[in-house]
Design a protein around this motif. Structure first.
Motif, PDB file in Angstrom:
ATOM      1  N   LYS A 237      44.792 -61.893-111.766  1.00 12.64           N
ATOM      2  CA  LYS A 237      43.505 -61.891-112.485  1.00 12.64           C
ATOM      3  C   LYS A 237      42.331 -61.729-111.523  1.00 12.64           C
ATOM      4  O   LYS A 237      41.482 -60.874-111.726  1.00 12.64           O
ATOM      5  CB  LYS A 237      43.323 -63.216-113.249  1.00 12.64           C
ATOM      6  CG  LYS A 237      44.347 -63.433-114.340  1.00 12.64           C
ATOM      7  CD  LYS A 237      43.934 -62.745-115.622  1.00 12.64           C
ATOM      8  CE  LYS A 237      44.949 -63.073-116.709  1.00 12.64           C
ATOM      9  NZ  LYS A 237      44.921 -62.188-117.836  1.00 12.64           N
ATOM     10  N   THR A 238      42.283 -62.566-110.459  1.00 19.03           N
ATOM     11  CA  THR A 238      41.092 -62.549-109.597  1.00 19.03           C
ATOM     12  C   THR A 238      41.084 -61.328-108.677  1.00 19.03           C
ATOM     13  O   THR A 238      40.028 -60.881-108.259  1.00 19.03           O
ATOM     14  CB  THR A 238      40.998 -63.827-108.735  1.00 19.03           C
ATOM     15  OG1 THR A 238      42.176 -63.898-107.922  1.00 19.03           O
ATOM     16  CG2 THR A 238      40.889 -65.075-109.578  1.00 19.03           C
ATOM     17  N   GLY A 239      42.263 -60.801-108.377  1.00 17.16           N
ATOM     18  CA  GLY A 239      42.328 -59.627-107.503  1.00 17.16           C
ATOM     19  C   GLY A 239      42.339 -58.325-108.290  1.00 17.16           C
ATOM     20  O   GLY A 239      42.410 -57.256-107.713  1.00 17.16           O
ATOM     21  N   ARG A 240      42.296 -58.416-109.606  1.00 16.89           N
ATOM     22  CA  ARG A 240      42.331 -57.248-110.516  1.00 16.89           C
ATOM     23  C   ARG A 240      43.441 -56.298-110.097  1.00 16.89           C
ATOM     24  O   ARG A 240      43.239 -55.105-109.889  1.00 16.89           O
ATOM     25  CB  ARG A 240      40.955 -56.583-110.545  1.00 16.89           C
ATOM     26  CG  ARG A 240      39.917 -57.539-111.114  1.00 16.89           C
ATOM     27  CD  ARG A 240      38.466 -57.191-110.879  1.00 16.89           C
ATOM     28  NE  ARG A 240      38.112 -55.845-111.264  1.00 16.89           N
ATOM     29  CZ  ARG A 240      37.549 -54.963-110.433  1.00 16.89           C
ATOM     30  NH1 ARG A 240      37.326 -55.313-109.183  1.00 16.89           N
ATOM     31  NH2 ARG A 240      37.229 -53.769-110.845  1.00 16.89           N
ATOM     32  N   MET A 241      44.633 -56.863-109.953  1.00 15.35           N
ATOM     33  CA  MET A 241      45.767 -56.083-109.452  1.00 15.35           C
ATOM     34  C   MET A 241      46.395 -55.278-110.590  1.00 15.35           C
ATOM     35  O   MET A 241      46.394 -55.691-111.745  1.00 15.35           O
ATOM     36  CB  MET A 241      46.839 -57.017-108.858  1.00 15.35           C
ATOM     37  CG  MET A 241      46.333 -58.045-107.870  1.00 15.35           C
ATOM     38  SD  MET A 241      45.538 -57.360-106.425  1.00 15.35           S
ATOM     39  CE  MET A 241      46.911 -56.948-105.404  1.00 15.35           C
ATOM     40  N   LYS A 242      46.957 -54.134-110.192  1.00 14.65           N
ATOM     41  CA  LYS A 242      47.672 -53.285-111.174  1.00 14.65           C
ATOM     42  C   LYS A 242      49.097 -53.110-110.697  1.00 14.65           C
ATOM     43  O   LYS A 242      49.347 -52.839-109.525  1.00 14.65           O
ATOM     44  CB  LYS A 242      47.025 -51.908-111.243  1.00 14.65           C
ATOM     45  CG  LYS A 242      45.713 -51.927-111.948  1.00 14.65           C
ATOM     46  CD  LYS A 242      45.370 -50.520-112.480  1.00 14.65           C
ATOM     47  CE  LYS A 242      44.054 -50.545-113.230  1.00 14.65           C
ATOM     48  NZ  LYS A 242      42.963 -51.103-112.418  1.00 14.65           N
ATOM     49  N   ILE A 243      50.027 -53.234-111.617  1.00 19.45           N
ATOM     50  CA  ILE A 243      51.448 -53.103-111.262  1.00 19.45           C
ATOM     51  C   ILE A 243      51.793 -51.680-110.825  1.00 19.45           C
ATOM     52  O   ILE A 243      51.254 -50.753-111.428  1.00 19.45           O
ATOM     53  CB  ILE A 243      52.300 -53.576-112.468  1.00 19.45           C
ATOM     54  CG1 ILE A 243      52.795 -54.996-112.139  1.00 19.45           C
ATOM     55  CG2 ILE A 243      53.425 -52.631-112.824  1.00 19.45           C
ATOM     56  CD1 ILE A 243      53.517 -55.682-113.237  1.00 19.45           C
ATOM     57  N   PRO A 244      52.578 -51.390-109.788  1.00 19.72           N
ATOM     58  CA  PRO A 244      53.226 -52.419-108.994  1.00 19.72           C
ATOM     59  C   PRO A 244      52.283 -53.001-107.943  1.00 19.72           C
ATOM     60  O   PRO A 244      51.504 -52.279-107.342  1.00 19.72           O
ATOM     61  CB  PRO A 244      54.344 -51.625-108.296  1.00 19.72           C
ATOM     62  CG  PRO A 244      53.795 -50.250-108.162  1.00 19.72           C
ATOM     63  CD  PRO A 244      52.923 -50.032-109.358  1.00 19.72           C
ATOM     64  N   PHE A 245      52.370 -54.332-107.739  1.00 22.25           N
ATOM     65  CA  PHE A 245      51.594 -54.932-106.656  1.00 22.25           C
ATOM     66  C   PHE A 245      52.389 -56.058-106.009  1.00 22.25           C
ATOM     67  O   PHE A 245      53.337 -56.582-106.600  1.00 22.25           O
ATOM     68  CB  PHE A 245      50.227 -55.421-107.132  1.00 22.25           C
ATOM     69  CG  PHE A 245      50.262 -56.650-108.003  1.00 22.25           C
ATOM     70  CD1 PHE A 245      50.321 -56.542-109.380  1.00 22.25           C
ATOM     71  CD2 PHE A 245      50.223 -57.927-107.434  1.00 22.25           C
ATOM     72  CE1 PHE A 245      50.338 -57.684-110.185  1.00 22.25           C
ATOM     73  CE2 PHE A 245      50.241 -59.062-108.232  1.00 22.25           C
ATOM     74  CZ  PHE A 245      50.307 -58.942-109.618  1.00 22.25           C
ATOM     75  N   GLY A 246      51.987 -56.402-104.790  1.00 19.93           N
ATOM     76  CA  GLY A 246      52.722 -57.427-104.062  1.00 19.93           C
ATOM     77  C   GLY A 246      51.844 -58.580-103.640  1.00 19.93           C
ATOM     78  O   GLY A 246      50.615 -58.447-103.537  1.00 19.93           O
ATOM     79  N   ILE A 247      52.448 -59.738-103.423  1.00 20.53           N
ATOM     80  CA  ILE A 247      51.758 -60.887-102.818  1.00 20.53           C
ATOM     81  C   ILE A 247      52.593 -61.296-101.611  1.00 20.53           C
ATOM     82  O   ILE A 247      53.814 -61.432-101.707  1.00 20.53           O
ATOM     83  CB  ILE A 247      51.618 -62.067-103.805  1.00 20.53           C
ATOM     84  CG1 ILE A 247      50.943 -61.610-105.109  1.00 20.53           C
ATOM     85  CG2 ILE A 247      50.835 -63.200-103.157  1.00 20.53           C
ATOM     86  CD1 ILE A 247      50.783 -62.711-106.148  1.00 20.53           C
ATOM     87  N   ALA A 248      51.895 -61.453-100.492  1.00 22.22           N
ATOM     88  CA  ALA A 248      52.605 -61.764 -99.244  1.00 22.22           C
ATOM     89  C   ALA A 248      52.098 -63.073 -98.674  1.00 22.22           C
ATOM     90  O   ALA A 248      50.930 -63.437 -98.878  1.00 22.22           O
ATOM     91  CB  ALA A 248      52.352 -60.647 -98.232  1.00 22.22           C
ATOM     92  N   GLN A 249      52.960 -63.785 -97.976  1.00 22.51           N
ATOM     93  CA  GLN A 249      52.478 -64.932 -97.199  1.00 22.51           C
ATOM     94  C   GLN A 249      53.470 -65.283 -96.103  1.00 22.51           C
ATOM     95  O   GLN A 249      54.657 -64.935 -96.165  1.00 22.51           O
ATOM     96  CB  GLN A 249      52.186 -66.142 -98.075  1.00 22.51           C
ATOM     97  CG  GLN A 249      53.386 -66.922 -98.521  1.00 22.51           C
ATOM     98  CD  GLN A 249      52.985 -68.312 -99.072  1.00 22.51           C
ATOM     99  OE1 GLN A 249      51.982 -68.893 -98.670  1.00 22.51           O
ATOM    100  NE2 GLN A 249      53.772 -68.802 -99.995  1.00 22.51           N
ATOM    101  N   THR A 250      52.930 -65.979 -95.105  1.00 23.10           N
ATOM    102  CA  THR A 250      53.789 -66.504 -94.045  1.00 23.10           C
ATOM    103  C   THR A 250      53.573 -68.010 -94.024  1.00 23.10           C
ATOM    104  O   THR A 250      52.484 -68.476 -94.346  1.00 23.10           O
ATOM    105  CB  THR A 250      53.403 -65.953 -92.660  1.00 23.10           C
ATOM    106  OG1 THR A 250      52.149 -66.513 -92.269  1.00 23.10           O
ATOM    107  CG2 THR A 250      53.306 -64.444 -92.664  1.00 23.10           C
ATOM    108  N   GLY A 251      54.601 -68.754 -93.675  1.00 23.86           N
ATOM    109  CA  GLY A 251      54.396 -70.198 -93.588  1.00 23.86           C
ATOM    110  C   GLY A 251      55.683 -70.954 -93.373  1.00 23.86           C
ATOM    111  O   GLY A 251      56.781 -70.391 -93.429  1.00 23.86           O
ATOM    112  N   LYS A 252      55.510 -72.252 -93.133  1.00 26.98           N
ATOM    113  CA  LYS A 252      56.653 -73.104 -92.814  1.00 26.98           C
ATOM    114  C   LYS A 252      57.535 -73.355 -94.033  1.00 26.98           C
ATOM    115  O   LYS A 252      57.041 -73.460 -95.159  1.00 26.98           O
ATOM    116  CB  LYS A 252      56.148 -74.456 -92.304  1.00 26.98           C
ATOM    117  CG  LYS A 252      55.556 -74.377 -90.904  1.00 26.98           C
ATOM    118  CD  LYS A 252      56.607 -74.610 -89.854  1.00 26.98           C
ATOM    119  CE  LYS A 252      56.051 -74.354 -88.472  1.00 26.98           C
ATOM    120  NZ  LYS A 252      56.302 -75.352 -87.488  1.00 26.98           N
TER     121      LYS A 252
END
Ligand code: ATP
Length: 519
Positions: A237-252
């Motif tokens: 919603k906040t990023g106004r993304m359109k499919i296909p889209f990805g979410i990435a992260q790094t962490g413990k």
């Protein structure tokens, strides 16, 4: 010309571990208290190398793909998340103990190690035949017709099939029987005196809240992926993304691993780099293939030999997955999983919908309908990638003059120090001139100043931590403002003007150049 010493896998691995400690890459956690098992700290060279690998991943994902957003979710999450993800009920490993050595093993890993031994026999046959037949050798033909190879391959396929059947039926007695039938012995005691196989949950639990009646059990996340799934709607919603889209992260991430050996390959506290790609249902296989290739390309761009990588399809698919494979890397102890690529269908989002009561759907304007997207994920362990880089680039060489050196030929963009600044001698105004140069160039990349010991010793120290360039300031520098620049792998030197140092080093070590080769 230098020659590289040949080490056995075991010698190589031992050398990498002691090198990592000696040069400040990795220390055992809480070492002065005799350490904490399977937990490690990154030292002064390890931390920048790890940061650079993470940056390479992050920028290849988030910066280079307009439709991938990067987030940083908390380690603590609502306990119901782990009910919904299946981790509370099913994040188990089958464990087995040897009654004589009292050592605990993962039952499936014992069987996989047994398979690896048979695989090694096949590879030995192939290598021998390759040498015998030379140019005219047809490897595929040999593998499909040589009786010993065919027989061993049949054995492997049968074992894999039995293991898969048992795991799918949760038939733990069947897994034990397979271990007995294969006559697998405990590597420590050498006996076959095994206990039953039991399931063991790998999540670490802790309490949140100060008053004990109010406190609730929460978990240290065993994977970073769920932080992405629970933020799907927020980012969409906040990023106004359109499919296909990805979410990435790094962490413990944290797992109470049963068998935590092999240095930083299997840790209890480790770091993951994950990307979930949300796609229209029905298109997932196309995206699965896309990410398989894209991720392999990311690895190969580093310039580590392509023979060290291979795909391995999962023999047992999780019930929600419709395709899954690993990118395996040849560590000193053999080919093992480095990264997973999974097509997870709509399992996670649907399950979170059910448990949270919130709609987690995407409105597709092209189809004019809402649906729960399918997910293709790529998941790699940062520490495993670190071990892959360290073990693949560690070399012991004998030089032309008969002397030895240990060198880490780390891809320059990942190296902890990019450039060492070395006054030839620690007098005659050379250190002052070297400082002056260091102060000009240090804004662009990590530099190290070193004036102690002979120049030869200092070059060796830089080789050992993988520094790609050494700048040496000598008496001629005071006359004409030129320095020598020495390249780590070839040890070749050339003379350049001081005003050129920054540009030349920056060009050759730049992350930008590396990234441009990935796409
Ligand atoms: P394995 O079969 O080796 O236990 P996995 O299949 O459970 O791994 P995933 O859950 O797919 O691993 O995790 C994704 C990635 O995270 C793995 O490919 C690996 O690089 C990394 N990883 C998983 N467990 C550990 C660990 N205990 N220590 C270090 N890295 C890990």
């Amino acid at each position: 010309m230098s020659t590289v010493k040949t080490l056995t896998g075991e010698e190589h691995f031992k050398a990498v571990i002691s090198h990592a400690k000696e040069y400040g890459f990795i220390f055992q956690s809480s070492e002065i208290y005799d350490g904490l098992s399977a937990v490690y700290d990154y030292g002064q060279c390890g931390a920048p190398l790890k940061n650079n690998i993470r940056e390479y991943w992050w920028r290849a994902m988030v910066q280079m793909n307009e439709n991938i957003a990067g987030i940083d979710a908390a380690i603590f999450m609502h306990p119901t998340v782990w009910k919904a993800s299946g981790h509370v009920d099913a994040f188990n490993d089958p464990l087995i103990d040897n009654k004589d050595s009292k050592k605990r093993y993962r039952a499936d890993v014992l069987i996989e190690d047994h398979i690896a031994k048979i695989e090694a026999k096949i590879e030995k046959e192939v290598t021998k035949a390759k040498q015998r037949f030379g140019e005219s050798f047809d490897e595929a033909m040999f593998r499909s017709t040589n009786p010993r190879v065919v027989e061993n391959q049949k054995k492997i396929d049968e074992i894999n099939q039995r293991l898969k059947d048992c795991l799918e039926r949760n038939d733990l007695e069947g897994v034990r029987q397979l271990i007995l039938d294969l006559e697998i012995v405990c590597p420590v005691s050498g006996t076959r005196n095994w206990t039953e196989v039991r399931q063991f949950n790998l999540m670490f639990a802790t309490q949140m809240g100060s008053v004990s009646e109010e406190a609730s059990t929460i978990y240290l996340r065993p994977e970073t992926a769920q932080g992405i799934f629970v933020n799907f709607l927020n980012v969409y919603k906040t990023g106004r993304m359109k499919i296909p889209f990805g979410i990435a992260q790094t962490g413990k991430a944290f797992r109470n691993e049963i068998v935590a050996r092999q240095f930083i390959f299997r840790m209890r506290e480790f770091e993951q780099m994950e990307m979930q790609y949300f796609v229209r249902p029905g298109t997932e296989m196309q995206w699965y293939e896309h990410w398989k290739q894209a991720r392999m390309q990311w690895h190969l761009t580093l310039g580590i030999s392509s023979t060290k990588y291979r795909f391995h399809d999962h023999i047992k698919l999780a019930h929600y997955a419709n395709a899954a494979c690993d990118i395996e890397f040849e560590f000193p102890f053999g080919f093992k999983e480095l990264e997973g690529i999974h097509s997870r269908t709509d399992f996670d989002l649907k399950s979170h919908e059910q448990h949270s009561g919130k709609k987690l759907q995407y409105f597709d304007p092209e189809l004019n309908e809402s649906y729960v997207p399918y997910v293709v994920e790529t998941s790699i362990g940062l520490d495993r990638m670190f071990l892959a880089v360290l073990s693949a680039t560690y070399k012991e060489e004998t030089l032309e003059d008969g002397s030895d050196r240990t060198v880490l030929s780390i891809p320059p963009a990942l190296a902890p120090v990019k450039c060492a600044v070395l006054p030839l001698v620690n007098k005659d105004n050379l250190p002052e001139k070297a400082r002056e140069i260091m102060d000009q160039i240090k804004f662009g990349f990590d530099c190290m100043f070193d004036a102690k010991d002979s120049i030869g010793k200092r070059y060796r120290r830089q080789d050992a931590i993988g520094t790609p360039y050494c700048i040496t300031i000598d008496h001629q520098t005071l006359q004409d403002n030129t320095v020598t620049i020495r390249e780590r792998d070839t040890m070749q030197q050339e003379r350049i003007h001081t005003s050129e140092v920054s540009r030349i080093v920056e060009e050759r070590v730049s992350m930008k150049a590396l990234l441009s080769k990935v796409s």
